[in-house]
Motif scaffolding. Structure first.
Motif, PDB file in Angstrom:
ATOM      1  N   ILE A  64      72.294   3.483 -16.288  1.00 17.60           N
ATOM      2  CA  ILE A  64      72.819   4.347 -17.347  1.00 17.60           C
ATOM      3  C   ILE A  64      71.832   4.470 -18.514  1.00 17.60           C
ATOM      4  CG2 ILE A  64      74.718   4.725 -18.952  1.00 17.60           C
ATOM      5  CD1 ILE A  64      76.439   2.931 -17.124  1.00 17.60           C
ATOM      6  N   CYS A  65      71.564   3.362 -19.164  1.00 15.38           N
ATOM      7  CA  CYS A  65      70.855   3.409 -20.453  1.00 15.38           C
ATOM      8  C   CYS A  65      69.439   3.946 -20.315  1.00 15.38           C
ATOM      9  CB  CYS A  65      70.807   2.025 -21.085  1.00 15.38           C
ATOM     10  SG  CYS A  65      72.381   1.145 -21.066  1.00 15.38           S
ATOM     11  N   GLN A  66      68.765   3.547 -19.229  1.00 14.84           N
ATOM     12  CA  GLN A  66      67.350   3.914 -19.124  1.00 14.84           C
ATOM     13  C   GLN A  66      67.146   5.402 -18.937  1.00 14.84           C
ATOM     14  OE1 GLN A  66      64.679   3.601 -15.869  1.00 14.84           O
ATOM     15  NE2 GLN A  66      66.123   2.471 -14.618  1.00 14.84           N
ATOM     16  N   GLY A  67      68.205   6.132 -18.608  1.00 12.22           N
ATOM     17  CA  GLY A  67      68.091   7.578 -18.512  1.00 12.22           C
ATOM     18  C   GLY A  67      67.503   8.168 -19.783  1.00 12.22           C
ATOM     19  N   CYS A  68      67.926   7.660 -20.917  1.00 13.66           N
ATOM     20  CA  CYS A  68      67.410   8.140 -22.204  1.00 13.66           C
ATOM     21  C   CYS A  68      66.492   7.125 -22.887  1.00 13.66           C
ATOM     22  CB  CYS A  68      68.562   8.483 -23.144  1.00 13.66           C
ATOM     23  SG  CYS A  68      69.571   9.875 -22.555  1.00 13.66           S
ATOM     24  N   MET A  70      64.796   4.749 -21.592  1.00  9.08           N
ATOM     25  CA  MET A  70      63.644   4.475 -20.740  1.00  9.08           C
ATOM     26  C   MET A  70      63.656   3.034 -20.198  1.00  9.08           C
ATOM     27  SD  MET A  70      62.208   7.387 -20.649  1.00  9.08           S
ATOM     28  CE  MET A  70      62.947   8.793 -21.497  1.00  9.08           C
ATOM     29  N   SER A  76      61.801   7.466 -26.318  1.00 11.37           N
ATOM     30  CA  SER A  76      60.885   8.550 -25.977  1.00 11.37           C
ATOM     31  C   SER A  76      61.020   9.644 -27.025  1.00 11.37           C
ATOM     32  CB  SER A  76      61.228   9.101 -24.593  1.00 11.37           C
ATOM     33  OG  SER A  76      60.253  10.030 -24.183  1.00 11.37           O
ATOM     34  N   SER A  81      63.987  12.455 -30.687  1.00 15.15           N
ATOM     35  CA  SER A  81      63.660  11.158 -30.083  1.00 15.15           C
ATOM     36  C   SER A  81      64.901  10.460 -29.548  1.00 15.15           C
ATOM     37  CB  SER A  81      63.023  10.237 -31.129  1.00 15.15           C
ATOM     38  OG  SER A  81      61.784  10.740 -31.523  1.00 15.15           O
ATOM     39  N   TYR A  82      64.674   9.659 -28.519  1.00 20.09           N
ATOM     40  CA  TYR A  82      65.632   8.621 -28.150  1.00 20.09           C
ATOM     41  C   TYR A  82      65.118   7.328 -28.746  1.00 20.09           C
ATOM     42  CZ  TYR A  82      67.590  11.871 -24.752  1.00 20.09           C
ATOM     43  OH  TYR A  82      68.190  12.952 -24.154  1.00 20.09           O
TER      44      TYR A  82
END
Lengths: 149, 505
Positions: A64-68, A70, A76, A81-82
């Motif tokens: 889930i979290c790494q989608g945004c 990273m 990113s 920005s995320y």
């Protein structure tokens, strides 16, 4: 995490969906494939769909979290920005992290509807003790229940 | 005007009342438009025509925003740095964002007409496409028409039984009873005794076991309905009503050659006032005007642009991070809208097997797998050579999970999922490209998600003119996620802004 294990994790998602069958009601589906109306984001839609199947904090982060945020939790930047979750002093306040996951914040959707109290505690504890964060005070299921109120 | 439209039966479909009229002289007023998507370019086109000095700042190197098409030779770099080089053959494409236009999206259709964008039918409903539930019918996909016929047939049969057993006498008069029974028989393709069974009536909808043919062996054999309990427990019925919903009713359209033909048509009109590669970092206003600070990816570095007014179409996912001089109500509204996850994957195959092997011409198959949908091209039927289909279109949880994968993993999963509906995938697949909208650098999400509570608390404050700034885009509409919402929002915003400019109110 290897590519293969990520795919098999994704296939586990599918397996779970096999058990649950219900994707959504037709009306809510229409809301999602086209115009989002009224309560499209409410539990009305997603609670009937499924829950995320992962249980460990690491697996939840990866799914889930790494989608945004990273894979390295460094966020990113494009037109906006995320934020990085790595070495994030805001995470010192466990209650803050819990609230963001449960309720969402600004453009970040809430995830409270799709995760159990145990899952939310697991992923918050994972992020607060990884990626150059070292906050040893674990959040509990009771803390999550409180954050949902 | 509205009354005239209503009397013609038009207005109920749309709030669009024809080309915008902006009477009165803006006396050389200038406006800075942020974002060169459809909302921004509609405003640029109409305000310049009305006499404004117009300048548009756009983050990307291209106009159109979410009106976007990926073709062979295009490359796309998502947040996180993964680069995908689209390897589709000449003439093949996917639309990662909007891809279909309902007949009642009159504003968008009117601009297509005025700008000379050629349209063709988009096939939404295909009776020969598949409905698939991974645990039902042994995982075998079912034809849409079989599920449709059998669901309608069995439900009308049950209803007819209730009527014939006088169970609905309190609800239906004796006179209406006969008509109701006749209608149930016709709608459900029931026999004379009101039963739904294998035979020529039911086969007229669901198709035959052996189709009617010619010559000595031409006699057909009727087909056998699916077991009703299987139809019910499969939940495939949930897909039957979608194409009946207003947003998905035929006629639907698509531009010939890709959705970005619309963005390109606008660009031909207003391209000369767009500055590309401009990342907005601050929007300041005072009683005299608006100043926007932006980082140019040219050699110039940090720059500023000023104007009397500002129309900002930047998605709220990004605007919520930009320094912005507006009051607390608009600020709270900007911060109140989360952005949806969504994913599309285009897959190229060596041949159009869905047409050659399965007689599927356009339309959509639905599945409970993470890909959710497979959509077949609505054009170029029987064209020899390769074909591209939309191999995934999902929202919500599966879209979030797809977003967390690398592009290659997303494509691999889409192929694995799709092979459960079309085993030909394994032999015929060549390459794919995946767009997960939360990874798109210039939107950070697919579209604004409103709910009843946030609408009530914030929507009006989002749309209100704040000093010299007004917002527009699909997020400032009730037609979220559709291009029509962006255009209607923009037309409304510039109408109100223009009135303020020429009347001072």
């Amino acid at each position: 995490m290897t590519r293969g294990s990520k795919i098999s994790r994704a296939l586990d998602v599918r397996a779970l969906r096999r058990c649950l069958l219900v994707f959504t009601t037709p009306i809510a589906l229409a809301a999602w494939v086209g115009a989002t109306v009224g309560t499209a984001q409410s539990a009305n839609f997603l609670s009937t769909m499924t829950r995320y199947p992962e249980s460990s904090g690491e697996a939840l982060y990866d799914a889930i979290c790494q989608g945004c945020h990273m894979a390295d939790a460094k966020g990113s930047t494009g037109a906006g920005s995320y934020p990085a979750l790595a070495a994030d002093s805001k995470l010192e306040a466990a209650g803050y992290a819990l609230l963001v996951v449960v309720q969402g914040q600004k453009a970040m959707p809430s995830f409270g509807y799709a995760l159990s109290d145990e899952q939310i505690a697991a992923v918050v504890n994972y992020v607060r003790t990884h990626f150059d964060n070292d906050y040893k005070d674990e959040v509990t299921v009771a803390d999550v229940e409180a954050a949902r109120r | 005007m509205y009354q005239a439209m209503t009397s013609l039966g038009h207005a109920a479909d749309s709030t669009y009342v024809g080309p915008i009229e902006l009477p009165g002289d803006p006396k050389g007023a200038s406006i800075l438009i942020l974002g060169a998507g459809l909302a921004g370019m509609v405003a640029a086109l109409e305000l310049r025509k009305a006499g404004y000095k117009v300048k548009v700042l756009e983050y990307q190197k291209r106009a159109g925003g979410r009106n976007w098409t990926l073709r062979g030779g295009d490359s796309y770099v998502e947040l996180g740095g993964a680069r995908q080089d689209c390897a589709f053959d000449e003439g093949l494409y996917i639309n990662p964002g909007p891809w279909r236009i309902p007949f009642h999206h009159r504003a968008l259709l009117d601009y297509c007409k005025r700008l000379g964008v050629r349209l063709e039918p988009f096939i939404q409903l295909n009776f020969n496409s598949y409905l698939h539930a991974s645990t039902a019918f042994g995982g075998k996909p079912q034809r849409f028409r079989h599920v449709l016929a059998d669901y309608h047939g069995r439900v009308t049969e049950l209803l007819a039984k209730a009527v014939n057993a006088d169970r609905l006498d309190d609800e239906v008069s004796a006179q209406d009873k006969e008509v109701l029974l006749a209608s149930l028989r016709a709608w459900g393709t029931l026999d004379r005794d009101y039963s739904y069974r294998p035979g020529y009536f039911s086969s007229e909808v669901r198709g035959y076991e052996k189709a009617p043919g010619g010559g000595v062996d031409g006699a057909p054999l009727p087909s056998t309905p699916l077991a009703f309990e299987d139809v019910l427990s499969s939940r495939l019925w949930r897909h039957l009503s979608l194409p009946l919903q207003h947003d998905f009713q035929h006629t639907m359209f698509q531009p010939v050659g890709g959705m970005d033909m619309i963005g390109k048509a606008f660009f031909r009109e207003v391209g000369d006032v767009i500055e590309f590669g401009a990342k907005v970092t601050a929007i300041r206003q005072n009683e005299n005007g608006v100043t926007v600070t932006y980082v140019s990816d040219g050699a110039e570095g940090v720059r500023q642009a000023s104007a009397d007014w500002c129309l900002c179409t930047i998605p709220l996912s990004i605007l919520s991070q930009i320094e912005l001089d507006v009051g607390a109500p608009m600020r709270a509204a900007i911060d109140a809208v989360p952005y949806a996850a969504s994913l599309k994957i285009g897959l190229q195959f060596k041949r159009r097997f869905w047409e050659e092997d399965e007689a599927i011409y356009g339309g959509i198959s639905y599945t409970d797998l993470p890909i959710a949908q497979i959509s077949y091209p609505s054009t170029d039927y029987h064209k020899p050579g390769k074909g591209v289909l939309l191999g995934a279109y999902s929202f919500g949880l599966p879209a979030t999970e797809f977003t967390s994968m690398t592009p290659a993993e997303r494509v691999a999963l889409a192929v694995e999922n799709g092979a459960q509906l079309h085993p030909q995938y394994r032999e015929e697949f060549e390459n794919g490209i995946a767009v997960a909208w939360h990874r798109v650098p210039w939107t950070l999400g697919c579209f604004g998600l409103w709910n009843t509570a946030t609408r009530a608390a914030h929507y009006q404050n989002l749309c209100a003119i704040d000093g010299r700034i007004v917002l527009a885009g699909e997020h400032a509409s009730y037609v979220n996620a559709w291009q029509e919402g962006a255009i209607l929002s923009s037309l409304d915003a510039i109408t109100r802004l223009h009135k303020r400019v020429v009347t001072g109110k």
